[in-house]
Motif scaffolding. Structure first.
Motif, PDB file in Angstrom:
ATOM      1  N   VAL A 167       0.834  -1.196   0.000  1.00 31.16           N
ATOM      2  CA  VAL A 167       0.000   0.000   0.000  1.00 31.16           C
ATOM      3  C   VAL A 167       0.873   1.252   0.000  1.00 31.16           C
ATOM      4  O   VAL A 167       1.829   1.352   0.771  1.00 31.16           O
ATOM      5  CB  VAL A 167      -0.944  -0.008   1.222  1.00 31.16           C
ATOM      6  N   GLU A 168       0.555   2.175  -0.870  1.00 30.03           N
ATOM      7  CA  GLU A 168       1.328   3.409  -0.977  1.00 30.03           C
ATOM      8  C   GLU A 168       1.178   4.280   0.282  1.00 30.03           C
ATOM      9  O   GLU A 168       0.123   4.282   0.923  1.00 30.03           O
ATOM     10  CB  GLU A 168       0.877   4.211  -2.201  1.00 30.03           C
ATOM     11  N   GLY A 169       2.252   4.994   0.602  1.00 30.24           N
ATOM     12  CA  GLY A 169       2.199   5.983   1.677  1.00 30.24           C
ATOM     13  C   GLY A 169       2.396   5.442   3.072  1.00 30.24           C
ATOM     14  O   GLY A 169       2.324   6.203   4.051  1.00 30.24           O
ATOM     15  N   VAL A 170       2.665   4.131   3.208  1.00 26.51           N
ATOM     16  CA  VAL A 170       2.861   3.536   4.533  1.00 26.51           C
ATOM     17  C   VAL A 170       4.329   3.638   4.928  1.00 26.51           C
ATOM     18  O   VAL A 170       5.218   3.198   4.193  1.00 26.51           O
ATOM     19  CB  VAL A 170       2.414   2.063   4.564  1.00 26.51           C
ATOM     20  N   LEU A 171       4.581   4.204   6.095  1.00 27.30           N
ATOM     21  CA  LEU A 171       5.943   4.420   6.586  1.00 27.30           C
ATOM     22  C   LEU A 171       6.130   3.743   7.936  1.00 27.30           C
ATOM     23  O   LEU A 171       5.276   3.841   8.807  1.00 27.30           O
ATOM     24  CB  LEU A 171       6.231   5.913   6.742  1.00 27.30           C
ATOM     25  N   SER A 172       7.248   3.061   8.102  1.00 25.58           N
ATOM     26  CA  SER A 172       7.627   2.507   9.409  1.00 25.58           C
ATOM     27  C   SER A 172       8.740   3.388   9.975  1.00 25.58           C
ATOM     28  O   SER A 172       9.839   3.436   9.415  1.00 25.58           O
ATOM     29  CB  SER A 172       8.127   1.066   9.265  1.00 25.58           C
ATOM     30  N   HIS A 173       8.446   4.074  11.061  1.00 21.99           N
ATOM     31  CA  HIS A 173       9.419   4.997  11.653  1.00 21.99           C
ATOM     32  C   HIS A 173      10.154   4.349  12.823  1.00 21.99           C
ATOM     33  O   HIS A 173       9.618   3.471  13.506  1.00 21.99           O
ATOM     34  CB  HIS A 173       8.706   6.242  12.202  1.00 21.99           C
ATOM     35  N   ASN A 174      11.378   4.833  13.055  1.00 19.07           N
ATOM     36  CA  ASN A 174      11.985   4.533  14.348  1.00 19.07           C
ATOM     37  C   ASN A 174      11.305   5.402  15.398  1.00 19.07           C
ATOM     38  O   ASN A 174      10.797   6.490  15.099  1.00 19.07           O
ATOM     39  CB  ASN A 174      13.495   4.760  14.326  1.00 19.07           C
ATOM     40  N   MET A 175      11.232   4.903  16.613  1.00 18.16           N
ATOM     41  CA  MET A 175      10.526   5.613  17.684  1.00 18.16           C
ATOM     42  C   MET A 175      11.487   5.926  18.831  1.00 18.16           C
ATOM     43  O   MET A 175      12.359   5.116  19.163  1.00 18.16           O
ATOM     44  CB  MET A 175       9.346   4.780  18.187  1.00 18.16           C
ATOM     45  N   GLY A 182      10.261   9.048  14.143  1.00 17.56           N
ATOM     46  CA  GLY A 182      11.653   9.444  14.010  1.00 17.56           C
ATOM     47  C   GLY A 182      12.063   9.600  12.552  1.00 17.56           C
ATOM     48  O   GLY A 182      11.289   9.339  11.619  1.00 17.56           O
ATOM     49  N   ASN A 183      13.325  10.017  12.336  1.00 17.56           N
ATOM     50  CA  ASN A 183      13.774  10.332  10.975  1.00 17.56           C
ATOM     51  C   ASN A 183      14.184   9.107  10.166  1.00 17.56           C
ATOM     52  O   ASN A 183      14.334   9.177   8.950  1.00 17.56           O
ATOM     53  CB  ASN A 183      14.935  11.331  11.017  1.00 17.56           C
ATOM     54  N   LYS A 184      14.379   7.947  10.802  1.00 17.08           N
ATOM     55  CA  LYS A 184      14.672   6.729  10.056  1.00 17.08           C
ATOM     56  C   LYS A 184      13.352   6.114   9.600  1.00 17.08           C
ATOM     57  O   LYS A 184      12.477   5.831  10.427  1.00 17.08           O
ATOM     58  CB  LYS A 184      15.449   5.733  10.911  1.00 17.08           C
ATOM     59  N   VAL A 185      13.229   5.898   8.296  1.00 15.11           N
ATOM     60  CA  VAL A 185      11.938   5.482   7.743  1.00 15.11           C
ATOM     61  C   VAL A 185      12.116   4.296   6.799  1.00 15.11           C
ATOM     62  O   VAL A 185      12.975   4.316   5.912  1.00 15.11           O
ATOM     63  CB  VAL A 185      11.271   6.641   6.965  1.00 15.11           C
ATOM     64  N   VAL A 186      11.305   3.254   7.016  1.00 14.06           N
ATOM     65  CA  VAL A 186      11.181   2.167   6.042  1.00 14.06           C
ATOM     66  C   VAL A 186       9.950   2.483   5.197  1.00 14.06           C
ATOM     67  O   VAL A 186       8.818   2.438   5.690  1.00 14.06           O
ATOM     68  CB  VAL A 186      11.019   0.795   6.736  1.00 14.06           C
ATOM     69  N   LEU A 187      10.188   2.841   3.945  1.00 20.44           N
ATOM     70  CA  LEU A 187       9.096   3.163   3.020  1.00 20.44           C
ATOM     71  C   LEU A 187       8.579   1.872   2.413  1.00 20.44           C
ATOM     72  O   LEU A 187       9.321   1.130   1.774  1.00 20.44           O
ATOM     73  CB  LEU A 187       9.597   4.111   1.931  1.00 20.44           C
ATOM     74  N   LEU A 188       7.302   1.599   2.619  1.00 19.08           N
ATOM     75  CA  LEU A 188       6.746   0.326   2.173  1.00 19.08           C
ATOM     76  C   LEU A 188       6.739   0.213   0.651  1.00 19.08           C
ATOM     77  O   LEU A 188       7.079  -0.836   0.104  1.00 19.08           O
ATOM     78  CB  LEU A 188       5.322   0.162   2.725  1.00 19.08           C
ATOM     79  N   LYS A 189       6.364   1.282  -0.017  1.00 22.94           N
ATOM     80  CA  LYS A 189       6.266   1.229  -1.479  1.00 22.94           C
ATOM     81  C   LYS A 189       6.743   2.546  -2.078  1.00 22.94           C
ATOM     82  O   LYS A 189       6.176   3.600  -1.829  1.00 22.94           O
ATOM     83  CB  LYS A 189       4.808   0.962  -1.898  1.00 22.94           C
ATOM     84  N   LYS A 190       7.793   2.467  -2.874  1.00 19.21           N
ATOM     85  CA  LYS A 190       8.333   3.668  -3.511  1.00 19.21           C
ATOM     86  C   LYS A 190       7.470   4.070  -4.710  1.00 19.21           C
ATOM     87  O   LYS A 190       7.046   3.227  -5.496  1.00 19.21           O
ATOM     88  CB  LYS A 190       9.766   3.419  -3.974  1.00 19.21           C
ATOM     89  N   THR A 191       7.221   5.364  -4.811  1.00 19.42           N
ATOM     90  CA  THR A 191       6.506   5.919  -5.955  1.00 19.42           C
ATOM     91  C   THR A 191       7.206   7.213  -6.351  1.00 19.42           C
ATOM     92  O   THR A 191       8.014   7.748  -5.585  1.00 19.42           O
ATOM     93  CB  THR A 191       5.033   6.232  -5.605  1.00 19.42           C
ATOM     94  N   PRO A 192       6.907   7.753  -7.530  1.00 14.43           N
ATOM     95  CA  PRO A 192       7.519   9.039  -7.909  1.00 14.43           C
ATOM     96  C   PRO A 192       7.201  10.150  -6.912  1.00 14.43           C
ATOM     97  O   PRO A 192       7.999  11.069  -6.738  1.00 14.43           O
ATOM     98  CB  PRO A 192       6.881   9.325  -9.277  1.00 14.43           C
ATOM     99  N   GLU A 193       6.053  10.042  -6.249  1.00 16.09           N
ATOM    100  CA  GLU A 193       5.640  11.082  -5.306  1.00 16.09           C
ATOM    101  C   GLU A 193       6.173  10.838  -3.893  1.00 16.09           C
ATOM    102  O   GLU A 193       6.264  11.767  -3.089  1.00 16.09           O
ATOM    103  CB  GLU A 193       4.112  11.176  -5.242  1.00 16.09           C
ATOM    104  N   ASP A 205      18.008   0.696  18.141  1.00 20.76           N
ATOM    105  CA  ASP A 205      16.909   1.358  17.428  1.00 20.76           C
ATOM    106  C   ASP A 205      15.595   0.657  17.771  1.00 20.76           C
ATOM    107  O   ASP A 205      15.558  -0.569  17.945  1.00 20.76           O
ATOM    108  CB  ASP A 205      17.108   1.278  15.909  1.00 20.76           C
ATOM    109  N   VAL A 206      14.536   1.424  17.865  1.00 17.07           N
ATOM    110  CA  VAL A 206      13.193   0.869  18.063  1.00 17.07           C
ATOM    111  C   VAL A 206      12.346   1.265  16.865  1.00 17.07           C
ATOM    112  O   VAL A 206      12.232   2.447  16.543  1.00 17.07           O
ATOM    113  CB  VAL A 206      12.547   1.387  19.359  1.00 17.07           C
ATOM    114  N   PHE A 207      11.763   0.278  16.201  1.00 12.88           N
ATOM    115  CA  PHE A 207      10.945   0.538  15.015  1.00 12.88           C
ATOM    116  C   PHE A 207       9.534   0.002  15.208  1.00 12.88           C
ATOM    117  O   PHE A 207       9.337  -1.075  15.775  1.00 12.88           O
ATOM    118  CB  PHE A 207      11.541  -0.136  13.779  1.00 12.88           C
ATOM    119  N   GLY A 208       8.569   0.766  14.731  1.00  9.70           N
ATOM    120  CA  GLY A 208       7.218   0.258  14.572  1.00  9.70           C
ATOM    121  C   GLY A 208       7.098  -0.266  13.153  1.00  9.70           C
ATOM    122  O   GLY A 208       6.901   0.520  12.224  1.00  9.70           O
TER     123      GLY A 208
END
Length: 356
Positions: A167-175, A182-193, A205-208
């Motif tokens: 799904v587009e726009g879903v981000l997993s951040h460090n907490m 937080g500023n570390k981000v796992v982007l689930l789906k890359k798009t041009p936007e 590191d703690v990630f959701g």
């Protein structure tokens, strides 16, 4: 210690919420009950003042119950009359904190009659199983020296093997303490936007880890702005509000919910509803909209809080373990490297101490 307590509190609260996923149950009642369970569980600890101040604790992310093609953040007003129906895919999302340290989790449960355990098959099983497997894979890739892109790429391979889409726009951040994004981000789906910088994973590191998949294309839309009922204070924004009601509600938000998302129903009185629009107009609040996949598609959501440790990761929440329904997918993980990885324990068992 906080991690252990958060696991217990989250597990207890989520267990009670899952019991309510039966046909005919009002969605708002489930959301209210989930928050109440979180508050009740958190009040059992740290009630003495520390250095003259009480330890803050309670709800960090309001209980949200999103149904079928709704993706997340469905947290309706008290007046809402929507009820669950048999066969619906129900995404439960909630979070708690102790002293600002957050545990956040989400699960997907298919609504069945009380006591029922019918086998879940077809595309619905594929997307749920894909999320479960992706969560297990991502939790093992998330190691010191790896990068956020490594995690994202592994999740993508799982989706491909199960024939579903991210799904587009879903981000997993460090907490961090009092910060869920937080500023570390796992982007689930890359798009041009949507793009994200690559970051190296570090010890402690703690990630959701947020995994959302769909049988559709993963392109979401908002149907009705009025459905948005979850907000968070925008810490970097300031503005001199003109309306008395707006100043009152914003002051209440700053005092009661300075860091974490909250549900609009937490704000009492008509003045709160009257004051929210001006706060939103001037970007003092971040809205969490209810987004939708196309009607008829299946969506699954699994989220787990992971602590990166030296000898293996600690899972702070037990989302995967609590999805006990009989999910029977004909698809499976095919990537040989990931199959080997997932066969390993998330954290190797401790070696017994040698007797002296």
């Amino acid at each position: 210690m906080h991690a252990v307590l958060l696991m217990k509190k989250q597990t207890a609260a989520l267990t009670e919420v899952i019991k309510m996923i039966v046909p005919g149950k009002k969605i708002v009642d489930i959301c209210v009950a989930g928050d109440k369970h979180l508050e009740t569980e958190c009040t059992k600890y740290y009630n003495k003042k520390v250095e003259g101040a009480k330890v803050e604790k309670g709800v960090a992310i309001p209980t949200c119950v999103s149904v079928n093609e709704q993706v997340s953040y469905n947290c309706p007003e008290v007046e809402n009359k929507d009820v669950l129906e048999e066969g619906q895919a129900v995404k439960i999302d909630l979070g708690a904190h102790i002293d600002g340290y957050v545990a956040h989790q989400a699960v997907t449960i298919v609504c069945q009659k009380e006591g029922g355990n019918e086998k879940i098959t077809g595309k619905q099983a594929d997307v749920i199983k894909a999320c479960i497997v992706a969560q297990e894979v991502a939790g093992r890739v998330l190691r010191p020296g790896k990068t956020t892109t490594d995690v994202s790429n592994a999740i993508t391979k799982v989706a491909e093997d199960f024939g579903v889409h991210l799904v587009e726009g879903v981000l997993s951040h460090n907490m961090k303490r009092f910060a869920i994004d937080g500023n570390k981000v796992v982007l689930l789906k890359k798009t041009p936007e949507t793009k994200a910088d690559d970051h190296e994973i570090a010890l402690y590191d703690v990630f959701g880890l947020d995994i959302v998949m769909t049988t559709g294309e993963g392109k979401l839309s908002q149907k009705d702005e009025k459905e948005t009922q979850v907000y968070k204070r925008a810490l970097e924004k300031s503005y001199s509000l003109k309306m008395k009601a707006s100043r009152g509600v914003f002051s209440d938000i700053c005092n009661r919910f300075p860091s974490f998302p909250f549900a609009a129903r937490y704000l009492e009185g008509l003045s709160a509803k009257a004051g929210l629009p001006e706060c939103l107009k001037h970007d003092l609040l971040v809205p969490y909209p209810v987004l939708y996949e196309k009607t008829g598609e299946y969506v699954a959501h699994v989220k787990t809080t992971i602590l990166v440790m030296g000898k293996g990761n600690d899972r702070i929440t037990k989302a995967v373990e609590m999805m006990e329904q009989d999910v029977s997918s004909e698809k499976s993980l095919q990537d040989a490297e990931l199959v080997e990885l997932i066969a390993q324990p998330l954290k190797p068992p401790a070696k017994p101490r040698k007797k002296k």
